[in-house]
Design a protein around this motif. Sequence first.
Motif, PDB file in Angstrom:
ATOM      1  N   ARG A 270       0.822  -1.207   0.000  1.00  0.00           N
ATOM      2  CA  ARG A 270       0.000   0.000   0.000  1.00  0.00           C
ATOM      3  C   ARG A 270       0.860   1.264   0.000  1.00  0.00           C
ATOM      4  O   ARG A 270       0.522   2.251  -0.651  1.00  0.00           O
ATOM      5  N   LEU A 271       1.981   1.236   0.743  1.00  0.00           N
ATOM      6  CA  LEU A 271       2.851   2.407   0.831  1.00  0.00           C
ATOM      7  C   LEU A 271       3.976   2.375  -0.199  1.00  0.00           C
ATOM      8  O   LEU A 271       4.785   3.296  -0.255  1.00  0.00           O
ATOM      9  N   ASN A 272       4.022   1.305  -0.997  1.00  0.00           N
ATOM     10  CA  ASN A 272       5.042   1.193  -2.035  1.00  0.00           C
ATOM     11  C   ASN A 272       6.448   1.189  -1.441  1.00  0.00           C
ATOM     12  O   ASN A 272       7.360   1.861  -1.932  1.00  0.00           O
ATOM     13  N   LEU A 273       6.637   0.430  -0.362  1.00  0.00           N
ATOM     14  CA  LEU A 273       7.913   0.371   0.342  1.00  0.00           C
ATOM     15  C   LEU A 273       8.651  -0.920   0.009  1.00  0.00           C
ATOM     16  O   LEU A 273       8.059  -2.003   0.077  1.00  0.00           O
ATOM     17  N   PRO A 274       9.945  -0.837  -0.311  1.00  0.00           N
ATOM     18  CA  PRO A 274      10.728  -2.059  -0.469  1.00  0.00           C
ATOM     19  C   PRO A 274      10.821  -2.809   0.861  1.00  0.00           C
ATOM     20  O   PRO A 274      10.961  -2.198   1.921  1.00  0.00           O
ATOM     21  N   LEU A 275      10.744  -4.119   0.797  1.00  0.00           N
ATOM     22  CA  LEU A 275      10.835  -4.968   1.986  1.00  0.00           C
ATOM     23  C   LEU A 275      11.765  -6.123   1.686  1.00  0.00           C
ATOM     24  O   LEU A 275      11.588  -6.825   0.688  1.00  0.00           O
ATOM     25  N   ILE A 276      12.753  -6.296   2.539  1.00  0.00           N
ATOM     26  CA  ILE A 276      13.634  -7.453   2.413  1.00  0.00           C
ATOM     27  C   ILE A 276      13.563  -8.261   3.694  1.00  0.00           C
ATOM     28  O   ILE A 276      13.504  -7.715   4.794  1.00  0.00           O
ATOM     29  N   ARG A 277      13.541  -9.567   3.518  1.00  0.00           N
ATOM     30  CA  ARG A 277      13.512 -10.477   4.654  1.00  0.00           C
ATOM     31  C   ARG A 277      14.916 -11.011   4.889  1.00  0.00           C
ATOM     32  O   ARG A 277      15.549 -11.582   3.994  1.00  0.00           O
ATOM     33  N   LEU A 278      15.436 -10.799   6.095  1.00  0.00           N
ATOM     34  CA  LEU A 278      16.742 -11.307   6.492  1.00  0.00           C
ATOM     35  C   LEU A 278      16.534 -12.449   7.480  1.00  0.00           C
ATOM     36  O   LEU A 278      15.898 -12.270   8.521  1.00  0.00           O
ATOM     37  N   ASP A 279      17.064 -13.624   7.154  1.00  0.00           N
ATOM     38  CA  ASP A 279      16.871 -14.813   7.978  1.00  0.00           C
ATOM     39  C   ASP A 279      18.125 -15.134   8.772  1.00  0.00           C
ATOM     40  O   ASP A 279      19.254 -15.009   8.257  1.00  0.00           O
ATOM     41  N   THR A 280      17.944 -15.586  10.003  1.00  0.00           N
ATOM     42  CA  THR A 280      19.083 -15.885  10.875  1.00  0.00           C
ATOM     43  C   THR A 280      20.010 -16.967  10.326  1.00  0.00           C
ATOM     44  O   THR A 280      21.213 -16.912  10.601  1.00  0.00           O
ATOM     45  N   PRO A 281      19.546 -17.975   9.556  1.00  0.00           N
ATOM     46  CA  PRO A 281      20.495 -18.996   9.091  1.00  0.00           C
ATOM     47  C   PRO A 281      21.534 -18.477   8.105  1.00  0.00           C
ATOM     48  O   PRO A 281      22.581 -19.105   7.928  1.00  0.00           O
ATOM     49  N   GLN A 282      21.271 -17.349   7.449  1.00  0.00           N
ATOM     50  CA  GLN A 282      22.152 -16.887   6.390  1.00  0.00           C
ATOM     51  C   GLN A 282      23.049 -15.760   6.890  1.00  0.00           C
ATOM     52  O   GLN A 282      22.571 -14.727   7.355  1.00  0.00           O
ATOM     53  N   PRO A 283      24.375 -15.903   6.791  1.00  0.00           N
ATOM     54  CA  PRO A 283      25.281 -14.828   7.216  1.00  0.00           C
ATOM     55  C   PRO A 283      25.031 -13.551   6.422  1.00  0.00           C
ATOM     56  O   PRO A 283      24.734 -13.586   5.223  1.00  0.00           O
ATOM     57  N   VAL A 284      25.151 -12.428   7.097  1.00  0.00           N
ATOM     58  CA  VAL A 284      24.928 -11.129   6.451  1.00  0.00           C
ATOM     59  C   VAL A 284      25.895 -10.919   5.300  1.00  0.00           C
ATOM     60  O   VAL A 284      25.540 -10.299   4.285  1.00  0.00           O
ATOM     61  N   THR A 285      27.111 -11.417   5.417  1.00  0.00           N
ATOM     62  CA  THR A 285      28.103 -11.242   4.360  1.00  0.00           C
ATOM     63  C   THR A 285      27.723 -11.980   3.087  1.00  0.00           C
ATOM     64  O   THR A 285      28.297 -11.720   2.020  1.00  0.00           O
TER      65      THR A 285
END
Length: 299
Positions: A270-285
């Motif tokens: 509705r607000l046209n906002l990008p959303l990314i899902r970050l999951d704990t199993p995957q390293p940020v790098t």
Amino acid sequence: MILPDLAELVALRGTAHDLNLHARRPVLARLQGSHRSAQRGRGLEFEEVRLYTPGDDARNIDWRVTARRGQPHTKLFREERERPVWLVADLHPGLYFGSRHQLKSSLLLRSAALLAWVAAMDGDRLGALIGGNEHLRIFRPRAREAGVLPVLEALVAAQPTRPGMPSPDSLNASLIALKPLLQPGSLVLVLSDFSGLDDDTENLLASISLRCDCRLLWLVDPLENTGLPDGSYRAGLPGRLWWLDGASSRSAWQEKWAARQHRLDELTHRLNLPLIRLDTPQPVTESLPPLLREPLWTA
């Protein structure tokens, strides 16, 4: 699970090379659906006044100078070289949870640190709001390491070190404090599990996104959406533990998760906002760099 320390967060500077937050295609482009935010771009600074020439934007005519000199003059602007980038870290005690690889609080710290280094190395000024407990810390935008290092130190100090109840109002408190600090064209990166998402959150995000480029990073652990495996488990907080049966609790568990996901998806569409899902199993790098190397879209 090992909690991040300052040395680890500083070392993420090496991962930030060749990454950027300024793609015409929204950064963090693994979106829920095909929506994307309107590009607000960087702000403009006044540079000079000169004689009006055909083709100049009439909205930029300086009427005071025109009246004083008897000839139409127009204002010239230049793009600001340093855009304010704000990190909103909803670091509440409920993030001391994780079933794979890292805690959600650790995921927040590592993601925030990498984004902070990317902003600084891209020439932007970094600001931050670190909430989640009784004390909301605000860091006004500063350039280069002077903007990053105090934020990293505060994140390490603020991370929860034991289980605790989520703070349902922590994100709203941070967004309320952020609004008067924002300049048009700022980039706002909200890191949260959105466990306290309510009508006030939606109104605050709607208001911020009208003036700024706002992007949401959703911190998730797989156990939250799958529910407990079969068997009996003690769950809760110290002093408030009870037994849960995995099989019998799973349906209600998954329904509650689905309701949260649906509300967040509906809000971002509705607000046209990008959303990314970050999951704990995957390293940020591994998870963030591919999203920060998106090729620029041509205008």
